[in-house]
Design an enzyme around this catalytic site. Structure first.
Site, PDB file in Angstrom:
ATOM      1  N   ASP A 130      -0.431  32.811  43.178  1.00 34.75           N
ATOM      2  CA  ASP A 130       0.300  31.549  43.080  1.00 34.75           C
ATOM      3  C   ASP A 130       1.503  31.645  42.151  1.00 34.75           C
ATOM      4  O   ASP A 130       1.661  32.614  41.407  1.00 34.75           O
ATOM      5  CB  ASP A 130      -0.643  30.421  42.626  1.00 34.75           C
ATOM      6  CG  ASP A 130      -1.613  30.866  41.527  1.00 34.75           C
ATOM      7  OD1 ASP A 130      -1.330  31.866  40.855  1.00 34.75           O
ATOM      8  OD2 ASP A 130      -2.647  30.216  41.356  1.00 34.75           O
ATOM      9  N   ASP A 158     -12.148  22.735  37.199  1.00 36.82           N
ATOM     10  CA  ASP A 158     -12.385  21.780  38.296  1.00 36.82           C
ATOM     11  C   ASP A 158     -12.748  22.494  39.600  1.00 36.82           C
ATOM     12  O   ASP A 158     -12.801  21.873  40.656  1.00 36.82           O
ATOM     13  CB  ASP A 158     -11.158  20.875  38.509  1.00 36.82           C
ATOM     14  CG  ASP A 158      -9.921  21.652  38.982  1.00 36.82           C
ATOM     15  OD1 ASP A 158      -9.997  22.902  39.109  1.00 36.82           O
ATOM     16  OD2 ASP A 158      -8.883  21.018  39.226  1.00 36.82           O
ATOM     17  N   HIS A 200     -11.051  25.020  41.036  1.00 35.17           N
ATOM     18  CA  HIS A 200      -9.971  25.584  41.861  1.00 35.17           C
ATOM     19  C   HIS A 200      -9.980  27.111  41.837  1.00 35.17           C
ATOM     20  O   HIS A 200     -10.393  27.730  40.862  1.00 35.17           O
ATOM     21  CB  HIS A 200      -8.597  25.013  41.475  1.00 35.17           C
ATOM     22  CG  HIS A 200      -8.053  25.456  40.157  1.00 35.17           C
ATOM     23  ND1 HIS A 200      -7.521  24.583  39.233  1.00 35.17           N
ATOM     24  CD2 HIS A 200      -7.924  26.684  39.584  1.00 35.17           C
ATOM     25  CE1 HIS A 200      -7.093  25.248  38.177  1.00 35.17           C
ATOM     26  NE2 HIS A 200      -7.338  26.535  38.367  1.00 35.17           N
ATOM     27  N   GLU A 204      -6.757  22.994  44.657  1.00 33.32           N
ATOM     28  CA  GLU A 204      -7.436  21.971  43.873  1.00 33.32           C
ATOM     29  C   GLU A 204      -8.518  21.293  44.720  1.00 33.32           C
ATOM     30  O   GLU A 204      -8.558  21.482  45.942  1.00 33.32           O
ATOM     31  CB  GLU A 204      -6.401  20.937  43.393  1.00 33.32           C
ATOM     32  CG  GLU A 204      -5.327  21.518  42.479  1.00 33.32           C
ATOM     33  CD  GLU A 204      -5.832  21.815  41.061  1.00 33.32           C
ATOM     34  OE1 GLU A 204      -7.031  22.106  40.879  1.00 33.32           O
ATOM     35  OE2 GLU A 204      -5.009  21.782  40.133  1.00 33.32           O
TER      36      GLU A 204
END
Ligand code: F6R
Length: 269
Positions: free
Chosen positions: A67, A136, A138, A143
């Site tokens: 990313d 979370d 990811h 996400e």
């Protein structure tokens, strides 16, 4: 999933480096998928050490990063390109043209995703993908609620991720809220996946990822659908695993097997 529990983060880095070294020595033109963040820093340090002290050769290796932020140039101090150059690429003998990071400043960001997918396909696909996990759930910047079949595209970061990553930006500095990321489907196309997690702050995420139900609400659970995932965690990150004792037992049996067979025999395309 194969779950390996190491005593601390240094051993996690060593074990991951062993897997990557074995991959590169067996297939010198390996295509590696790489992650940024705090977790793989020790791994990258160890790979640099093995390059300097034992001549681990990266000249044939191609890499694809997961990313990149949208809206900051590649040479920005907080870009993932800068992170990779500083933490791995510059100190080893990889050919810089063979290192790919998604383009966060493309003229039309909507085109950058499909172009990145094409580049991955053109090299023959990712042999070994290194991953970390967000608190979370990811992976990459996929996400919660990301499609489990998603491909490289733009994602908006959650408040949780923005807060987790705010430590890298000074108070008055622009912190991007968008990123371009390989999709979960892209990640699942890799031939092998190496997931790293360290520290107690990751314990709930690791528990959910390994033992929770598969759900787009916790993207890392998608890894349960891949046939070749190795999760390497330290005691802190493993502390909430329900079957911790079982994974350690399996690990011991595996170590005995490794003594009998060469692990490089298990690497293929
Ligand atoms: C980074 C990435 C992220 C991180 C995750 C964990 O390229 O794709 O998914 O792996 O946010 O970050 P750290 O390691 O900083 O806890």
């Amino acid at each position: 999933m194969e779950v390996i529990i190491a005593s601390d983060q240094d051993i996690v880095a060593l074990k991951c480096a062993d897997i990557i070294e074995s991959q590169i020595k067996t297939l010198p033109d390996s295509v590696l998928g790489l992650a940024t963040g705090s977790t793989p820093v020790g791994l990258y340090k160890e790979l640099i050490k093995r390059h300097r002290e034992h001549g681990l050769d990266f000249t044939g290796v191609r890499t694809f990063n997961l990313d990149e932020y949208i809206g900051i140039p590649a040479n920005h101090p907080q870009s993932y390109r800068t992170f990779m150059n500083q933490n791995l690429f510059d100190p080893i003998n990889i050919i810089s043209e063979n290192t790919y990071v998604p383009d966060g400043m493309g003229e039309n960001p909507l085109d950058s995703g499909p172009l990145y997918e094409k580049k991955i396909k053109d090299t023959g696909g990712i042999d070994l993908q290194v991953l970390g996990v967000g608190t979370d759930g990811h992976i990459g910047f996929n996400e919660p609620t990301s499609s489990l079949q998603s491909k490289t595209r733009i994602k908006t970061l959650t408040p949780q991720t923005l807060e987790d990553n705010s430590r890298f930006f000074s108070e008055d500095e622009f912190q991007p809220k968008l990123a371009i990321t390989m999709g979960i489907g892209t990640i699942l196309e890799s031939r092998r996946i190496l997931m790293m997690a360290t520290g107690e702050s990751k314990a709930s995420a690791v528990r959910e990822m390994v033992e929770g139900s598969i759900s787009a609400f916790f993207p890392a659970t998608a890894l349960q659908m891949h046939e070749r995932v190795t999760v390497i965690v330290d005691e802190g990150a493993a502390s909430k695993l329900e079957l911790k004792g079982y994974y350690k037992f399996v690990g011991k049996l595996q170590d005995d097997l490794i003594k009998k067979h060469r692990p490089s025999d298990w690497i293929s395309r």
